[in-house]
Design a protein around this motif. Sequence first.
Motif, PDB file in Angstrom:
ATOM      1  N   PRO A 175      -5.577  -0.633  -7.131  1.00  0.00           N
ATOM      2  CA  PRO A 175      -6.166  -0.080  -8.357  1.00  0.00           C
ATOM      3  C   PRO A 175      -7.589  -0.587  -8.613  1.00  0.00           C
ATOM      4  O   PRO A 175      -8.427   0.159  -9.113  1.00  0.00           O
ATOM      5  CB  PRO A 175      -5.211  -0.538  -9.458  1.00  0.00           C
ATOM      6  N   GLU A 176      -7.876  -1.826  -8.249  1.00  0.00           N
ATOM      7  CA  GLU A 176      -9.231  -2.347  -8.470  1.00  0.00           C
ATOM      8  C   GLU A 176     -10.246  -1.619  -7.591  1.00  0.00           C
ATOM      9  O   GLU A 176     -11.365  -1.355  -8.019  1.00  0.00           O
ATOM     10  CB  GLU A 176      -9.292  -3.854  -8.209  1.00  0.00           C
ATOM     11  N   ARG A 236     -10.810   1.662  -9.213  1.00  0.00           N
ATOM     12  CA  ARG A 236     -11.697   1.489 -10.377  1.00  0.00           C
ATOM     13  C   ARG A 236     -13.147   1.313  -9.943  1.00  0.00           C
ATOM     14  O   ARG A 236     -14.073   1.800 -10.600  1.00  0.00           O
ATOM     15  CB  ARG A 236     -11.241   0.287 -11.204  1.00  0.00           C
ATOM     16  N   HIS A 285      -6.537   7.779 -12.662  1.00  0.00           N
ATOM     17  CA  HIS A 285      -5.691   7.627 -11.481  1.00  0.00           C
ATOM     18  C   HIS A 285      -5.456   6.141 -11.171  1.00  0.00           C
ATOM     19  O   HIS A 285      -4.337   5.750 -10.818  1.00  0.00           O
ATOM     20  CB  HIS A 285      -6.320   8.325 -10.281  1.00  0.00           C
ATOM     21  N   ALA A 286      -6.488   5.336 -11.322  1.00  0.00           N
ATOM     22  CA  ALA A 286      -6.336   3.894 -11.077  1.00  0.00           C
ATOM     23  C   ALA A 286      -5.279   3.307 -12.001  1.00  0.00           C
ATOM     24  O   ALA A 286      -4.455   2.486 -11.571  1.00  0.00           O
ATOM     25  CB  ALA A 286      -7.673   3.180 -11.277  1.00  0.00           C
ATOM     26  N   GLU A 287      -5.282   3.734 -13.253  1.00  0.00           N
ATOM     27  CA  GLU A 287      -4.280   3.241 -14.206  1.00  0.00           C
ATOM     28  C   GLU A 287      -2.888   3.709 -13.801  1.00  0.00           C
ATOM     29  O   GLU A 287      -1.917   2.954 -13.904  1.00  0.00           O
ATOM     30  CB  GLU A 287      -4.616   3.700 -15.625  1.00  0.00           C
ATOM     31  N   VAL A 332      -1.874   4.392 -10.720  1.00  0.00           N
ATOM     32  CA  VAL A 332      -1.488   3.612  -9.542  1.00  0.00           C
ATOM     33  C   VAL A 332      -1.048   2.218  -9.966  1.00  0.00           C
ATOM     34  O   VAL A 332      -0.040   1.695  -9.474  1.00  0.00           O
ATOM     35  CB  VAL A 332      -2.649   3.549  -8.516  1.00  0.00           C
ATOM     36  N   GLN A 333      -1.777   1.627 -10.917  1.00  0.00           N
ATOM     37  CA  GLN A 333      -1.407   0.302 -11.423  1.00  0.00           C
ATOM     38  C   GLN A 333      -0.002   0.345 -12.038  1.00  0.00           C
ATOM     39  O   GLN A 333       0.835  -0.518 -11.762  1.00  0.00           O
ATOM     40  CB  GLN A 333      -2.418  -0.166 -12.476  1.00  0.00           C
ATOM     41  N   ARG A 365       2.615   0.831  -9.330  1.00  0.00           N
ATOM     42  CA  ARG A 365       2.767  -0.405  -8.564  1.00  0.00           C
ATOM     43  C   ARG A 365       3.632  -1.407  -9.340  1.00  0.00           C
ATOM     44  O   ARG A 365       4.517  -2.044  -8.771  1.00  0.00           O
ATOM     45  CB  ARG A 365       1.395  -0.997  -8.278  1.00  0.00           C
TER      46      ARG A 365
END
Length: 108
Positions: free
Chosen positions: A5-6, A9, A73-75, A77-78, A81
């Motif tokens: 996720p990082e 981001r 999307h990053a959020e 995926v976080q 996960r």
Amino acid sequence: MLGDPEQIRLIARRLAVDATQLRRLARQVAHAGDVEWRSPAAALFRARVGERADGLRCRADQLEAAARLVSVHAEAVQGARQEVLRVAALGAALPEAVGGALRAGGRR
């Protein structure tokens, strides 16, 4: 897009920075149309410069929208996960829980 996720981001931040740079470029292009001369060629030049600046602003809007979507999307995926880790922890604890229940049931 899967992965860290990082890192996702980071891509979103790069897109946002690119959008800002594109807006700056659009302003510079628009200023190129600030010509003093008056003629049909000057009018055409101003029109073309305006079109190019508008196109750059449109692309900047698209990059900003992409940056927002990639950030969302990053959020996601976080969250996914974290959920996978939670379920994995439950799965790892399952044999002990089942064994304990079987042992307790055998003592009745």
